[in-house]
Design an enzyme around this catalytic site. Sequence first.
Site, PDB file in Angstrom:
ATOM      1  N   CYS A  71      33.983  36.824  57.090  1.00  0.00           N
ATOM      2  CA  CYS A  71      33.308  36.109  56.002  1.00  0.00           C
ATOM      3  C   CYS A  71      32.930  34.693  56.427  1.00  0.00           C
ATOM      4  O   CYS A  71      33.734  33.969  57.006  1.00  0.00           O
ATOM      5  CB  CYS A  71      34.215  36.058  54.783  1.00  0.00           C
ATOM      6  SG  CYS A  71      33.478  35.172  53.429  1.00  0.00           S
ATOM      7  N   CYS A  80      39.978  35.461  49.707  1.00  0.00           N
ATOM      8  CA  CYS A  80      40.752  36.218  50.709  1.00  0.00           C
ATOM      9  C   CYS A  80      41.492  35.252  51.625  1.00  0.00           C
ATOM     10  O   CYS A  80      40.872  34.654  52.494  1.00  0.00           O
ATOM     11  CB  CYS A  80      39.826  37.053  51.569  1.00  0.00           C
ATOM     12  SG  CYS A  80      38.751  38.128  50.655  1.00  0.00           S
ATOM     13  N   CYS A 157      29.959  38.647  49.683  1.00  0.00           N
ATOM     14  CA  CYS A 157      31.411  38.751  49.674  1.00  0.00           C
ATOM     15  C   CYS A 157      31.799  40.079  50.310  1.00  0.00           C
ATOM     16  O   CYS A 157      31.374  41.138  49.860  1.00  0.00           O
ATOM     17  CB  CYS A 157      31.917  38.657  48.245  1.00  0.00           C
ATOM     18  SG  CYS A 157      33.668  39.004  48.135  1.00  0.00           S
ATOM     19  N   TYR A 309      51.550  49.716  27.965  1.00  0.00           N
ATOM     20  CA  TYR A 309      50.529  48.860  28.581  1.00  0.00           C
ATOM     21  C   TYR A 309      49.452  49.765  29.191  1.00  0.00           C
ATOM     22  O   TYR A 309      49.135  49.679  30.375  1.00  0.00           O
ATOM     23  CB  TYR A 309      51.134  47.946  29.658  1.00  0.00           C
ATOM     24  CG  TYR A 309      52.385  47.241  29.207  1.00  0.00           C
ATOM     25  CD1 TYR A 309      52.306  45.986  28.604  1.00  0.00           C
ATOM     26  CD2 TYR A 309      53.638  47.835  29.343  1.00  0.00           C
ATOM     27  CE1 TYR A 309      53.454  45.350  28.157  1.00  0.00           C
ATOM     28  CE2 TYR A 309      54.785  47.204  28.899  1.00  0.00           C
ATOM     29  CZ  TYR A 309      54.696  45.968  28.309  1.00  0.00           C
ATOM     30  OH  TYR A 309      55.822  45.339  27.872  1.00  0.00           O
ATOM     31  N   ASP A 377      53.276  49.580  32.915  1.00  0.00           N
ATOM     32  CA  ASP A 377      52.341  48.931  33.846  1.00  0.00           C
ATOM     33  C   ASP A 377      51.939  47.588  33.239  1.00  0.00           C
ATOM     34  O   ASP A 377      50.803  47.398  32.819  1.00  0.00           O
ATOM     35  CB  ASP A 377      51.119  49.856  34.044  1.00  0.00           C
ATOM     36  CG  ASP A 377      50.117  49.293  35.049  1.00  0.00           C
ATOM     37  OD1 ASP A 377      50.428  48.283  35.710  1.00  0.00           O
ATOM     38  OD2 ASP A 377      49.015  49.868  35.161  1.00  0.00           O
ATOM     39  N   CYS A 404      52.159  44.565  39.310  1.00  0.00           N
ATOM     40  CA  CYS A 404      51.231  43.812  40.164  1.00  0.00           C
ATOM     41  C   CYS A 404      51.858  42.488  40.581  1.00  0.00           C
ATOM     42  O   CYS A 404      51.186  41.632  41.134  1.00  0.00           O
ATOM     43  CB  CYS A 404      49.907  43.594  39.440  1.00  0.00           C
ATOM     44  SG  CYS A 404      50.091  42.804  37.846  1.00  0.00           S
TER      45      CYS A 404
HETATM   46  N1  SAH Z   1      47.758  50.934  32.797  1.00  0.00           N
HETATM   47  C1  SAH Z   1      46.418  50.399  32.745  1.00  0.00           C
HETATM   48  C2  SAH Z   1      46.352  48.912  32.425  1.00  0.00           C
HETATM   49  C3  SAH Z   1      47.351  48.010  33.071  1.00  0.00           C
HETATM   50  S1  SAH Z   1      46.994  46.285  32.883  1.00  0.00           S
HETATM   51  C4  SAH Z   1      45.672  50.718  34.025  1.00  0.00           C
HETATM   52  O1  SAH Z   1      46.256  51.172  35.010  1.00  0.00           O
HETATM   53  O2  SAH Z   1      44.451  50.525  34.062  1.00  0.00           O
HETATM   54  C5  SAH Z   1      48.127  45.778  31.668  1.00  0.00           C
HETATM   55  C6  SAH Z   1      47.693  46.115  30.249  1.00  0.00           C
HETATM   56  O3  SAH Z   1      48.712  45.651  29.375  1.00  0.00           O
HETATM   57  C7  SAH Z   1      46.415  45.446  29.779  1.00  0.00           C
HETATM   58  O4  SAH Z   1      45.533  46.430  29.311  1.00  0.00           O
HETATM   59  C8  SAH Z   1      46.867  44.520  28.633  1.00  0.00           C
HETATM   60  O5  SAH Z   1      45.922  44.406  27.602  1.00  0.00           O
HETATM   61  C9  SAH Z   1      48.124  45.213  28.166  1.00  0.00           C
HETATM   62  N2  SAH Z   1      49.127  44.388  27.451  1.00  0.00           N
HETATM   63  C10 SAH Z   1      49.450  43.093  27.692  1.00  0.00           C
HETATM   64  N3  SAH Z   1      50.464  42.709  26.896  1.00  0.00           N
HETATM   65  C11 SAH Z   1      50.801  43.775  26.130  1.00  0.00           C
HETATM   66  C12 SAH Z   1      51.782  43.990  25.129  1.00  0.00           C
HETATM   67  N4  SAH Z   1      52.610  43.021  24.761  1.00  0.00           N
HETATM   68  N5  SAH Z   1      51.858  45.212  24.564  1.00  0.00           N
HETATM   69  C13 SAH Z   1      51.012  46.205  24.936  1.00  0.00           C
HETATM   70  N6  SAH Z   1      50.053  46.051  25.884  1.00  0.00           N
HETATM   71  C14 SAH Z   1      49.943  44.849  26.486  1.00  0.00           C
END
Ligand code: SAH
Length: 449
Positions: A71, A80, A157, A309, A377, A404
């Site tokens: 880059c 990056c 990019c 989530y 997640d 993450c």
């Molecule tokens: N499992 C999904 C999204 C993961 S990202 C995938 O793999 O695509 C995390 C997610 O948690 C987001 O969509 C966010 O809006 C949600 N989130 C954040 N705080 C939360 C809470 N207190 N209760 C429920 N969902 C929540």
Amino acid sequence: MKKNDSIELTIDDLGTDGQGIGHAEGLAVFVDGALPGETVRAKVIALKKSYAVGKLDEVLVPSPMRTCPPCRVFGKCGGCTLQHLSYAAQLQFKQNHVQGCMQRIGKLDIPVNFPLPARHEYRYRNKAAFPVRQDGEQVDIGFYAAHSHRIVDVDDCKIEPSDFQIVMSQLRVWIVKNKIPVYDEKSHTGLLRHIVLRENKAGEIMLVLCINGEDIPNRSHLIMLFEFVLPQVKSIMLNCNTKRTNTILGDRSICIYGKDHLFETLGGLEFKVGPNTFLQVNPAQTEALYNTLFRMLALTPSDTVLDLYCGVGTISLAAARRARRVIGIEIVGEAVEAAKFNAKLNDIETAEFFAGDTAELLPSVLERENVSAVIVDPPRKGLDEAVVRMLASSGVSRIGYVSCNPSTLARDLALFKELGYNAGIVQPVDMFPQTTHVECVTVLSKANG
Ligand code: SAH
């Protein structure tokens, strides 16, 4: 050591943001761009009580792991930070980083596997959000410099699809020819704030212009630039965001060309994608991530699964194919509507979705349903302590955790351990080559259960 001194330094570690770390006169010295095993010459640009910051002047003895970053703005753009490190060494760094978090933060002795490598080291993303700023006569479109709101102009990019480069050059023509007023953060004036691009696996592109207003001048010129030159642009949207905010997208989007959505396929399932839809940005690795999760969680057709989530239901719907029933919980109402839509789109009738805060909805769902496996997640901040306690006291036999952020994962695993749940192994999955980010999957099970 004084400020502005030029010092020679041996680098022995890599910091969490990818900075080289050496030691001089008992102080840790952080040097961007330097790698472990290297001897470098650096200028001391900041001197604090417990550490110093050096600016890399010269690599005297290079590391055999050093590579030539492709880059043009490497080192300037904040994106990056590991492009100068071979891919194998990046993976090693990520394994060490995750292991370090487990030991230091969680005081946990959990084995951490070598990360699952990404299939593509470059051009792996499916989404980009470019801020736009006027700099004198020039319009800068690119990314923020590290720790700053200054924009580094980027024309290609290397982690984005190469088609984005062509879209951007067409857009630059439209901006200049039509004297489009560019947004100014300080005075909250001007029109064009951000450009968001998304591409699906089929190569179809959605272009979103985020504007501080309701419309753009000369729509027809913009459309003409894409209609014939780049037929893969299937959707052009205006997103109105007139608030004084750092948030990129506002609530309202208008379609001015083509469709207001794209479809993406993940693990053989279809998902509708709009300007605001959250999807993992590396589609090839998302499938690897989910497959790793399902393999480790060993779902069976008799399982009732809770997906906390759940976003737009990507994990939930893939889990529904392997289990009896899935219940998804997500705080963003729009995402829950999308999840319900996606369930119908894929003829899945065994997935249900609820909008709300996990901590609030969880007790009643756990009481009502006979949940046999849970998937979480969460965002970077990890799980609320209350959620960990509720899950542990529910007695559910296994919990799959997709994270993450290894720091909050380590913190949460430590609390789970206190409450009788142990993680067998942590499997990092590299979703973000060239950066220090790493995704992890682990499965917790009840001790002696
Ligand atoms: N499992 C999904 C999204 C993961 S990202 C995938 O793999 O695509 C995390 C997610 O948690 C987001 O969509 C966010 O809006 C949600 N989130 C954040 N705080 C939360 C809470 N207190 N209760 C429920 N969902 C929540």
